[in-house]
Design a protein around this motif. Structure first.
Motif, PDB file in Angstrom:
ATOM      1  N   MET A 149      -2.718  19.460 -10.229  1.00  0.00           N
ATOM      2  CA  MET A 149      -1.573  18.552 -10.127  1.00  0.00           C
ATOM      3  C   MET A 149      -1.281  18.209  -8.672  1.00  0.00           C
ATOM      4  SD  MET A 149      -0.620  17.670 -13.071  1.00  0.00           S
ATOM      5  CE  MET A 149       0.955  16.936 -12.654  1.00  0.00           C
ATOM      6  N   GLU A 150      -1.451  19.167  -7.776  1.00  0.00           N
ATOM      7  CA  GLU A 150      -1.205  18.907  -6.361  1.00  0.00           C
ATOM      8  C   GLU A 150      -2.174  17.854  -5.836  1.00  0.00           C
ATOM      9  OE1 GLU A 150      -1.531  22.662  -4.545  1.00  0.00           O
ATOM     10  OE2 GLU A 150       0.446  23.358  -5.139  1.00  0.00           O
ATOM     11  N   GLU A 151      -3.440  17.985  -6.218  1.00  0.00           N
ATOM     12  CA  GLU A 151      -4.425  17.019  -5.751  1.00  0.00           C
ATOM     13  C   GLU A 151      -4.138  15.632  -6.323  1.00  0.00           C
ATOM     14  OE1 GLU A 151      -9.265  16.396  -5.435  1.00  0.00           O
ATOM     15  OE2 GLU A 151      -8.421  18.298  -6.145  1.00  0.00           O
ATOM     16  N   LYS A 152      -3.738  15.570  -7.589  1.00  0.00           N
ATOM     17  CA  LYS A 152      -3.389  14.282  -8.187  1.00  0.00           C
ATOM     18  C   LYS A 152      -2.194  13.657  -7.468  1.00  0.00           C
ATOM     19  CE  LYS A 152      -5.118  15.196 -12.869  1.00  0.00           C
ATOM     20  NZ  LYS A 152      -4.741  15.356 -14.305  1.00  0.00           N
ATOM     21  N   PHE A 153      -1.237  14.501  -7.095  1.00  0.00           N
ATOM     22  CA  PHE A 153      -0.050  14.011  -6.388  1.00  0.00           C
ATOM     23  C   PHE A 153      -0.435  13.393  -5.041  1.00  0.00           C
ATOM     24  CE2 PHE A 153       3.214  15.001  -3.155  1.00  0.00           C
ATOM     25  CZ  PHE A 153       4.214  14.149  -3.595  1.00  0.00           C
ATOM     26  N   ILE A 154      -1.309  14.071  -4.305  1.00  0.00           N
ATOM     27  CA  ILE A 154      -1.739  13.557  -3.002  1.00  0.00           C
ATOM     28  C   ILE A 154      -2.524  12.267  -3.162  1.00  0.00           C
ATOM     29  CG2 ILE A 154      -3.169  14.027  -0.984  1.00  0.00           C
ATOM     30  CD1 ILE A 154      -0.511  15.494  -1.013  1.00  0.00           C
ATOM     31  N   ARG A 155      -3.401  12.208  -4.148  1.00  0.00           N
ATOM     32  CA  ARG A 155      -4.192  10.990  -4.346  1.00  0.00           C
ATOM     33  C   ARG A 155      -3.308   9.822  -4.771  1.00  0.00           C
ATOM     34  NH1 ARG A 155      -9.449  11.501  -3.842  1.00  0.00           N
ATOM     35  NH2 ARG A 155     -10.377  13.577  -3.910  1.00  0.00           N
ATOM     36  N   ARG A 156      -2.327  10.096  -5.617  1.00  0.00           N
ATOM     37  CA  ARG A 156      -1.399   9.045  -6.007  1.00  0.00           C
ATOM     38  C   ARG A 156      -0.600   8.570  -4.792  1.00  0.00           C
ATOM     39  NH1 ARG A 156       3.916  10.287  -9.418  1.00  0.00           N
ATOM     40  NH2 ARG A 156       4.448  10.965  -7.312  1.00  0.00           N
ATOM     41  N   SER A 157      -0.162   9.507  -3.967  1.00  0.00           N
ATOM     42  CA  SER A 157       0.583   9.153  -2.756  1.00  0.00           C
ATOM     43  C   SER A 157      -0.271   8.321  -1.813  1.00  0.00           C
ATOM     44  CB  SER A 157       1.061  10.428  -2.051  1.00  0.00           C
ATOM     45  OG  SER A 157       1.905  11.188  -2.877  1.00  0.00           O
ATOM     46  N   PHE A 158      -1.551   8.659  -1.733  1.00  0.00           N
ATOM     47  CA  PHE A 158      -2.473   7.920  -0.872  1.00  0.00           C
ATOM     48  C   PHE A 158      -2.558   6.459  -1.304  1.00  0.00           C
ATOM     49  CE2 PHE A 158      -6.984   6.512  -0.330  1.00  0.00           C
ATOM     50  CZ  PHE A 158      -6.965   6.350   1.035  1.00  0.00           C
ATOM     51  N   HIS A 159      -2.627   6.212  -2.605  1.00  0.00           N
ATOM     52  CA  HIS A 159      -2.729   4.836  -3.082  1.00  0.00           C
ATOM     53  C   HIS A 159      -1.401   4.094  -2.933  1.00  0.00           C
ATOM     54  CE1 HIS A 159      -6.850   4.791  -4.558  1.00  0.00           C
ATOM     55  NE2 HIS A 159      -6.656   6.016  -5.028  1.00  0.00           N
ATOM     56  N   PHE A 160      -0.279   4.784  -3.090  1.00  0.00           N
ATOM     57  CA  PHE A 160       1.017   4.167  -2.807  1.00  0.00           C
ATOM     58  C   PHE A 160       1.083   3.724  -1.342  1.00  0.00           C
ATOM     59  CE2 PHE A 160       2.607   5.534  -6.853  1.00  0.00           C
ATOM     60  CZ  PHE A 160       3.780   4.824  -7.069  1.00  0.00           C
ATOM     61  N   LEU A 161       0.645   4.628  -0.447  1.00  0.00           N
ATOM     62  CA  LEU A 161       0.644   4.311   0.978  1.00  0.00           C
ATOM     63  C   LEU A 161      -0.264   3.120   1.268  1.00  0.00           C
ATOM     64  CD1 LEU A 161       1.432   5.064   3.923  1.00  0.00           C
ATOM     65  CD2 LEU A 161      -0.560   6.592   3.948  1.00  0.00           C
ATOM     66  N   CYS A 162      -1.468   3.118   0.678  1.00  0.00           N
ATOM     67  CA  CYS A 162      -2.428   2.048   0.935  1.00  0.00           C
ATOM     68  C   CYS A 162      -1.943   0.704   0.395  1.00  0.00           C
ATOM     69  CB  CYS A 162      -3.787   2.400   0.326  1.00  0.00           C
ATOM     70  SG  CYS A 162      -4.702   3.647   1.253  1.00  0.00           S
ATOM     71  N   LEU A 163      -1.255   0.708  -0.752  1.00  0.00           N
ATOM     72  CA  LEU A 163      -0.711  -0.533  -1.286  1.00  0.00           C
ATOM     73  C   LEU A 163       0.353  -1.107  -0.337  1.00  0.00           C
ATOM     74  CD1 LEU A 163      -0.381   0.234  -5.109  1.00  0.00           C
ATOM     75  CD2 LEU A 163      -1.800  -1.543  -4.059  1.00  0.00           C
ATOM     76  N   GLY A 164       1.201  -0.218   0.188  1.00  0.00           N
ATOM     77  CA  GLY A 164       2.184  -0.665   1.167  1.00  0.00           C
ATOM     78  C   GLY A 164       1.534  -1.186   2.435  1.00  0.00           C
ATOM     79  N   ILE A 165       0.483  -0.495   2.890  1.00  0.00           N
ATOM     80  CA  ILE A 165      -0.251  -0.945   4.079  1.00  0.00           C
ATOM     81  C   ILE A 165      -0.892  -2.299   3.827  1.00  0.00           C
ATOM     82  CG2 ILE A 165      -2.258  -0.458   5.531  1.00  0.00           C
ATOM     83  CD1 ILE A 165      -1.568   2.515   5.301  1.00  0.00           C
ATOM     84  N   LEU A 166      -1.451  -2.501   2.620  1.00  0.00           N
ATOM     85  CA  LEU A 166      -2.070  -3.784   2.274  1.00  0.00           C
ATOM     86  C   LEU A 166      -1.069  -4.925   2.442  1.00  0.00           C
ATOM     87  CD1 LEU A 166      -4.371  -4.534  -0.750  1.00  0.00           C
ATOM     88  CD2 LEU A 166      -2.462  -6.037  -0.258  1.00  0.00           C
ATOM     89  N   LEU A 167       0.163  -4.717   1.955  1.00  0.00           N
ATOM     90  CA  LEU A 167       1.185  -5.759   2.063  1.00  0.00           C
ATOM     91  C   LEU A 167       1.552  -6.030   3.519  1.00  0.00           C
ATOM     92  CD1 LEU A 167       3.562  -4.793  -0.890  1.00  0.00           C
ATOM     93  CD2 LEU A 167       1.805  -6.576  -0.843  1.00  0.00           C
ATOM     94  N   VAL A 168       1.615  -4.965   4.329  1.00  0.00           N
ATOM     95  CA  VAL A 168       1.941  -5.139   5.747  1.00  0.00           C
ATOM     96  C   VAL A 168       0.801  -5.862   6.467  1.00  0.00           C
ATOM     97  CG1 VAL A 168       2.408  -3.938   7.915  1.00  0.00           C
ATOM     98  CG2 VAL A 168       3.503  -3.163   5.808  1.00  0.00           C
ATOM     99  N   VAL A 169      -0.449  -5.478   6.191  1.00  0.00           N
ATOM    100  CA  VAL A 169      -1.595  -6.151   6.805  1.00  0.00           C
ATOM    101  C   VAL A 169      -1.619  -7.617   6.400  1.00  0.00           C
ATOM    102  CG1 VAL A 169      -4.108  -6.268   6.862  1.00  0.00           C
ATOM    103  CG2 VAL A 169      -2.978  -4.056   6.996  1.00  0.00           C
ATOM    104  N   PHE A 170      -1.335  -7.879   5.135  1.00  0.00           N
ATOM    105  CA  PHE A 170      -1.247  -9.267   4.663  1.00  0.00           C
ATOM    106  C   PHE A 170      -0.240 -10.049   5.506  1.00  0.00           C
ATOM    107  CE2 PHE A 170       1.071 -12.440   2.291  1.00  0.00           C
ATOM    108  CZ  PHE A 170       0.080 -13.206   1.701  1.00  0.00           C
ATOM    109  N   ALA A 171       0.939  -9.447   5.701  1.00  0.00           N
ATOM    110  CA  ALA A 171       1.985 -10.118   6.475  1.00  0.00           C
ATOM    111  C   ALA A 171       1.564 -10.331   7.924  1.00  0.00           C
ATOM    112  CB  ALA A 171       3.282  -9.306   6.410  1.00  0.00           C
ATOM    113  N   GLU A 172       0.836  -9.366   8.496  1.00  0.00           N
ATOM    114  CA  GLU A 172       0.403  -9.489   9.888  1.00  0.00           C
ATOM    115  C   GLU A 172      -0.613 -10.609  10.066  1.00  0.00           C
ATOM    116  OE1 GLU A 172       1.794  -6.972  12.384  1.00  0.00           O
ATOM    117  OE2 GLU A 172       3.015  -7.314  10.613  1.00  0.00           O
ATOM    118  N   ALA A 173      -1.310 -10.984   8.980  1.00  0.00           N
ATOM    119  CA  ALA A 173      -2.391 -11.969   9.076  1.00  0.00           C
ATOM    120  C   ALA A 173      -1.966 -13.371   8.681  1.00  0.00           C
ATOM    121  CB  ALA A 173      -3.564 -11.521   8.192  1.00  0.00           C
ATOM    122  N   THR A 174      -0.669 -13.605   8.460  1.00  0.00           N
ATOM    123  CA  THR A 174      -0.223 -14.889   7.911  1.00  0.00           C
ATOM    124  C   THR A 174       0.290 -15.891   8.937  1.00  0.00           C
ATOM    125  OG1 THR A 174       1.968 -13.933   7.519  1.00  0.00           O
ATOM    126  CG2 THR A 174       0.407 -13.897   5.679  1.00  0.00           C
TER     127      THR A 174
END
Length: 473
Positions: free
Chosen positions: A1-26
């Motif tokens: 469960m701990e590993e699943k939690f970290i992996r889920r958190s990683f994808h949450f972080l990456c989705l947020g980063i994707l939106l920020v990178v998108f904004a930086e490139a517009t």
């Protein structure tokens, strides 16, 4: 469960980063319309770009220090908030200077958020997992950078230039929610002192470096207007080294930066990213000004560049478990030399397919080297200093890209002024090919095998603020 939690958190972080990178490139496609709105000439775009660049690069080391001292979550939350506020300022700016401040805050949000993926991977994943997850992080960032200009152009044509900034503000709110709900609250080790002088000298150093090509573009290389900025950056660098050596918890980890684990891959990355960004900007002028083709063609040529970069990030991350960092980086250098070398033979009549293949090779090279270099740099870093180290590297990468692009444009302009504009791309590309090949000399400083830092245990606070010790791998 701990590993699943970290992996889920990683994808949450990456989705947020994707939106920020998108904004930086517009914002770049909107520049002409923004200047037209304020009845200003094209020369004022320099101030817009400089404000954005200072926000993006000037504060990344500080964000890394704050991440180590107070926790990564609070830093990315501030970054998302600044994206929302800065984008609104740009969209509703009553005066030009307000717009520049908004772009500065928009760049600042990227400084706080984008490098967080590197330190997260270095903190929570073992070396065996690190290559794959670093490749996934790279994939998210490239997709954001690919979608940004495309959607930006569509919205600007249909709804006006400020529509894209309203969308960026909305994405800032969404990324804030993603970080708030999905990113673990990691306890930082609070420092008893604040490296104030380090912040000042880093800002002066980066500000000087970014201003030098700006003055050269405005006044020409024969003018002495750029010399004071260069002197300021050199003096700031020397003073920064002296100050950081005396700090117990410095803004920049000078001790770690002296190891070949950091400076070896960093030098290679500087060379490759300078060539990469140079080609992107120079090719735009060649296709439009020399070949006389539309901006749509430029967009079509950038599409394979970012697409191959995204795919190569995933492939490179997976191959790190099978091949050494030295071999993978060597392959990346060879691909970049081949891609840029093709452009050295480009002429006015060069076909779209030829340029398409060149862009694909260049994109594959940058996509391959990205996860490997980042993994090597964090491989021996102390978990308590991952924020400083990863943010410092991303700063180096960003400055290399921006300075490289500016000087390449100056070179292109000088060769074009010589009377033969059709050969300006080939001459510039030939110099870049030789410059890129120099990075082969630094391969000896890259480890032959994957190396692991000794500490993997970190302290995590889950979504309910309950402390628990988590180990991945």
């Amino acid at each position: 469960m701990e590993e699943k939690f970290i992996r889920r958190s990683f994808h949450f972080l990456c989705l947020g980063i994707l939106l920020v990178v998108f904004a930086e490139a517009t914002h770049i496609p909107a520049y002409p319309k923004m200047l037209e709105h304020f009845h200003l000439g094209a020369g004022y775009a320099v101030y817009m770009q400089l404000g954005f660049a200072l926000g993006l690069t000037g504060f990344q080391p500080l964000m890394g220090w704050l991440s180590d001292s107070f926790g990564q979550k609070i830093v990315v939350l501030f970054g998302a908030g600044f994206l929302a506020v800065g984008s609104i300022l740009v969209a509703a700016a009553p005066a030009f200077w307000v717009l520049v401040v908004g772009l500065f805050l928009k760049g600042f949000s990227g400084a706080a958020v984008i490098p967080a993926g590197v330190s997260f991977v270095g903190r929570y994943f073992t070396q065996q997992q690190r290559g794959k997850t670093m490749g996934i992080y790279g994939f998210y960032t490239v997709i954001g950078g690919l979608a940004g200009p495309i959607l930006s152009g569509i919205l600007i044509d249909r709804f006006g230039w400020n529509s894209i900034f309203f969308l960026c503000s909305f994405f800032g709110v969404i990324s804030f929610l993603l970080f708030a709900l999905g990113v673990p609250n990691v306890k930082g080790q609070k420092s008893k002192s604040f490296d104030f002088l380090g912040v000042i000298f880093v800002f002066l150093l980066l500000g000087g470096l970014l201003t030098v090509p700006t003055f050269i573009n405005n006044y020409g290389i024969s003018s002495w207007m750029w010399v004071p900025a260069l002197v300021v950056s050199i003096l700031s660098f020397l003073l920064l080294l002296a100050v950081e050596k005396k700090q117990k918890k410095p803004l920049l980890d000078i001790k770690y930066a002296k190891t070949r684990t950091f400076w070896g891959p960093s030098i290679i990355a500087v060379i490759m990213y300078m060539s990469f960004s140079s080609v992107m900007y120079v090719l735009t002028f060649f296709v439009q000004s020399v070949q006389g083709k539309s901006s749509t063609v430029v967009g079509l040529l950038q599409f394979p560049l970012f697409l191959t970069m995204a795919v190569a990030n995933i492939i490179s991350g997976r191959l790190m478990g099978k091949y050494s960092p030295r071999r993978l980086i060597g392959i990346a250098i060879a691909l970049l030399v081949a891609g840029v070398g093709m452009l050295s033979m480009a002429r006015t009549a060069t076909s779209f397919i030829y340029l398409f293949i060149s862009m694909s090779l260049i994109g594959s090279a940058i996509g391959t080297v990205g996860p490997v270099v980042k993994s090597v740099i964090v491989s021996k870093a102390s978990p308590t200093r991952l924020g400083v180290i990863s943010f410092t590297y991303i700063t180096i990468e960003n400055v290399a890209s921006r300075v490289g692009a500016s000087f390449a444009l100056v070179a292109f302009a000088l060769f074009s002024a010589g009377g033969n504009a059709s050969s300006a791309l080939s001459t510039t590309a030939l110099l870049l090919t030789i410059f890129t090949a120099v990075s082969f000399l630094f391969l000896m400083f890259i480890p032959k095998k994957n190396e692991e830092n000794g500490e993997e245990m970190v302290e995590v606070i889950d979504l309910n603020q309950e402390s628990e010790s988590t180990t991945i791998g």
